[in-house]
Scaffold this motif. Sequence first.
Motif, mmCIF file in Angstrom:
data_model
loop_
_atom_site.group_PDB
_atom_site.id
_atom_site.type_symbol
_atom_site.label_atom_id
_atom_site.label_comp_id
_atom_site.label_asym_id
_atom_site.label_seq_id
_atom_site.Cartn_x
_atom_site.Cartn_y
_atom_site.Cartn_z
ATOM 1 N N ALA A 12 0.833 -1.203 0.000
ATOM 2 C CA ALA A 12 0.000 0.000 0.000
ATOM 3 C C ALA A 12 0.871 1.257 0.000
ATOM 4 O O ALA A 12 0.527 2.247 -0.649
ATOM 5 C CB ALA A 12 -0.923 -0.003 1.220
ATOM 6 N N GLY A 13 1.984 1.216 0.695
ATOM 7 C CA GLY A 13 2.893 2.360 0.708
ATOM 8 C C GLY A 13 3.517 2.610 -0.650
ATOM 9 O O GLY A 13 3.645 3.755 -1.082
ATOM 10 N N VAL A 14 3.907 1.557 -1.328
ATOM 11 C CA VAL A 14 4.479 1.705 -2.675
ATOM 12 C C VAL A 14 3.431 2.265 -3.623
ATOM 13 O O VAL A 14 3.710 3.173 -4.412
ATOM 14 C CB VAL A 14 5.024 0.352 -3.186
ATOM 15 C CG1 VAL A 14 5.384 0.426 -4.657
ATOM 16 C CG2 VAL A 14 6.226 -0.070 -2.362
ATOM 17 N N TYR A 15 2.223 1.751 -3.539
ATOM 18 C CA TYR A 15 1.143 2.253 -4.399
ATOM 19 C C TYR A 15 0.843 3.720 -4.088
ATOM 20 O O TYR A 15 0.653 4.528 -4.989
ATOM 21 C CB TYR A 15 -0.110 1.397 -4.217
ATOM 22 C CG TYR A 15 -1.251 1.821 -5.104
ATOM 23 C CD1 TYR A 15 -1.255 1.487 -6.446
ATOM 24 C CD2 TYR A 15 -2.313 2.572 -4.602
ATOM 25 C CE1 TYR A 15 -2.294 1.879 -7.281
ATOM 26 C CE2 TYR A 15 -3.346 2.978 -5.423
ATOM 27 C CZ TYR A 15 -3.338 2.623 -6.753
ATOM 28 O OH TYR A 15 -4.357 3.024 -7.572
ATOM 29 N N ALA A 18 3.493 5.929 -5.483
ATOM 30 C CA ALA A 18 3.422 6.034 -6.938
ATOM 31 C C ALA A 18 2.268 6.924 -7.393
ATOM 32 O O ALA A 18 2.359 7.586 -8.429
ATOM 33 C CB ALA A 18 3.277 4.643 -7.554
ATOM 34 N N THR A 19 1.187 6.954 -6.616
ATOM 35 C CA THR A 19 0.000 7.668 -7.070
ATOM 36 C C THR A 19 -0.235 8.992 -6.349
ATOM 37 O O THR A 19 -0.829 9.898 -6.935
ATOM 38 C CB THR A 19 -1.256 6.793 -6.909
ATOM 39 O OG1 THR A 19 -1.400 6.439 -5.527
ATOM 40 C CG2 THR A 19 -1.156 5.548 -7.756
ATOM 41 N N VAL A 27 7.463 7.264 4.939
ATOM 42 C CA VAL A 27 6.668 7.260 6.164
ATOM 43 C C VAL A 27 6.028 5.895 6.420
ATOM 44 O O VAL A 27 5.928 5.462 7.564
ATOM 45 C CB VAL A 27 5.581 8.362 6.087
ATOM 46 C CG1 VAL A 27 4.622 8.280 7.253
ATOM 47 C CG2 VAL A 27 6.231 9.724 6.029
ATOM 48 N N GLN A 28 5.635 5.201 5.373
ATOM 49 C CA GLN A 28 4.881 3.961 5.525
ATOM 50 C C GLN A 28 5.664 2.738 5.063
ATOM 51 O O GLN A 28 5.707 1.732 5.776
ATOM 52 C CB GLN A 28 3.575 4.066 4.740
ATOM 53 C CG GLN A 28 2.689 2.849 4.866
ATOM 54 C CD GLN A 28 1.356 3.054 4.182
ATOM 55 O OE1 GLN A 28 0.988 4.175 3.868
ATOM 56 N NE2 GLN A 28 0.646 1.973 3.943
ATOM 57 N N THR A 29 6.274 2.788 3.904
ATOM 58 C CA THR A 29 6.881 1.594 3.324
ATOM 59 C C THR A 29 8.168 1.189 4.024
ATOM 60 O O THR A 29 8.354 0.011 4.345
ATOM 61 C CB THR A 29 7.141 1.814 1.826
ATOM 62 O OG1 THR A 29 5.923 2.245 1.219
ATOM 63 C CG2 THR A 29 7.618 0.550 1.164
#
Length: 43
Positions: A12-15, A18-19, A27-29
């Motif tokens: 979800a962090g990568v997505y 990217a978006t 912060v997340q990934t």
Amino acid sequence: MAEFFLACVAVAGVYGAATASRKILFVQTVPALIALVLVLLAH
């Protein structure tokens, strides 16, 4: 079980990075991947 949820957070962090905002990557990934590595090493 924890591995699955940490992987979901990382994906979800990568997505999100990217978006929406590249800041999400840090912060997340990154914390999710660090936690995933630590969980895998603990097994």
